[in-house]
Design an enzyme around this catalytic site. Sequence first.
Site, PDB file in Angstrom:
ATOM      1  N   CYS A  75      56.116 -54.878 -19.330  1.00  0.00           N
ATOM      2  CA  CYS A  75      55.979 -53.894 -20.370  1.00  0.00           C
ATOM      3  C   CYS A  75      55.037 -52.868 -20.213  1.00  0.00           C
ATOM      4  O   CYS A  75      53.853 -53.295 -20.253  1.00  0.00           O
ATOM      5  CB  CYS A  75      55.922 -54.602 -21.728  1.00  0.00           C
ATOM      6  SG  CYS A  75      55.938 -53.575 -23.326  1.00  0.00           S
ATOM      7  N   CYS A  85      59.348 -47.059 -18.719  1.00  0.00           N
ATOM      8  CA  CYS A  85      59.476 -48.548 -19.470  1.00  0.00           C
ATOM      9  C   CYS A  85      60.444 -49.157 -18.853  1.00  0.00           C
ATOM     10  O   CYS A  85      61.665 -48.931 -18.256  1.00  0.00           O
ATOM     11  CB  CYS A  85      60.174 -47.479 -20.872  1.00  0.00           C
ATOM     12  SG  CYS A  85      60.743 -48.922 -21.935  1.00  0.00           S
TER      13      CYS A  85
HETATM   14  N1  DGL Z   1      59.638 -52.215 -22.260  1.00  0.00           N
HETATM   15  C1  DGL Z   1      58.851 -51.694 -22.759  1.00  0.00           C
HETATM   16  C2  DGL Z   1      57.777 -51.094 -21.913  1.00  0.00           C
HETATM   17  O1  DGL Z   1      58.126 -50.872 -20.955  1.00  0.00           O
HETATM   18  C3  DGL Z   1      59.369 -51.009 -24.252  1.00  0.00           C
HETATM   19  C4  DGL Z   1      58.244 -50.787 -25.207  1.00  0.00           C
HETATM   20  C5  DGL Z   1      58.777 -50.854 -26.502  1.00  0.00           C
HETATM   21  O2  DGL Z   1      59.052 -51.993 -27.150  1.00  0.00           O
HETATM   22  O3  DGL Z   1      58.800 -49.633 -27.214  1.00  0.00           O
HETATM   23  O4  DGL Z   1      57.139 -50.080 -22.516  1.00  0.00           O
END
Ligand code: DGL
Length: 290
Positions: A77, A190
Site C-alpha cells: 500500500c 496506488c
Molecule cells: N492500495 C492503497 C495504496 O496503495 C490504497 C489506499 C487507500 O486505502 O486509500 O495507497
Amino acid sequence: MVNKERNAPIGLFDSGVGGLSVYLHLAQQLPDEHYIYYADTLHVPYGNRDSKEIETLTLIAVEWLYQQGCKLIVIACNSASAYALETARRCYPQLPIVGLVPALKPAILASKSGHVAVLATKATLNGTLLNQVITDIALPNQTIVTKYFDPQLVPWVEAGMPENSETAQRLHQQVQGFAQEGIDQLVLGCTHYPFFKPFLLQEIESQQLSMDVVDSGKAIAERVKQLLVKNQLLALPISSAHSGIDSSRTTVNNTNIRPPLIFYASKYDDKLGMLIQRLLGTQIRLQRYC
Ligand code: DGL
C-alpha cells in the site's frame, strides 16, 4: 523472534484488496512461497486519513503479520508505506520489510514529452517518499509531474469497478485531459489502480493516444526475490517438500500444488469474497481466515 524458516510465509498488507495486484506479481515470480494477506477492510480507504492514523493502523497490521510468523513483510500500500515504513522497520530491525512508492522514477526516465502524471491517494501524493523522487529525479531531468487524486477511485475498485459509475466516466475524461497536456506516462501510484489498467489501456487505444501506464508490482516482486535470496530465505521448491512430485509440474499454473493464499480481512462479507475471487481469477486457491 523473526522467523528464519525458509518455508515461513510472506506477509502482505493493504487497506483493502489493492495489495492483491502486488500478490499476483509475487505469485508469478515466487510460486513456491506461502503468502498471508491482511486487508484492513474495516478502515479502507486510508488515503484520506491523517498521517498518524495511517501509521497506527499500519503498525497494527504489521504486528499481526509478524505474529503469524512471517519471514518478510510487504506493505503493499503506497499510502501506508508513505507514513509507516520507516517506523515499521525501526520496530522490527531483523525483519525484512518492503514498502511501495509509485514507479515515478522509471516513468520520468522513459518520458519523451518531459511530462508525466502520477495517480495516487492524497496521502501518497503528500508523503515524503514520493516528493523525494520528484526532488531527486524529476527536477534534475526537467520533467513536470502532474499529481492527480480522485477520492472515489479506491472505493470504486472495492465496489468491483462498475462501468456505469460516475468515477469511470471521470477517468475516461481524465485520460483525454492528460493527453491534451502532453503527458506520455501515467503512473499508477496506488496498488488498487492496476486493477483498472485494462480500462485505461482501452481508453488509450480507442482514443489513439501515445501513453504508457506503469506500476510498481513487478519491481516489488523482483525486490522481494532479491531479499529472500540475500537472506537465504527462498522457500524450498514444493516438489522437494512432497516426495514423488515431479518438479516440472510445480508452476504458477498448477493450482493443485501451489499453496493457497491465506486471506484475512478485518471486515469480511460475501461481496468481498466474490470480488477477491474475480480479481485473482480461478488460478488462485483462497483460504479465508477470520
Ligand atoms: N492500495 C492503497 C495504496 O496503495 C490504497 C489506499 C487507500 O486505502 O486509500 O495507497
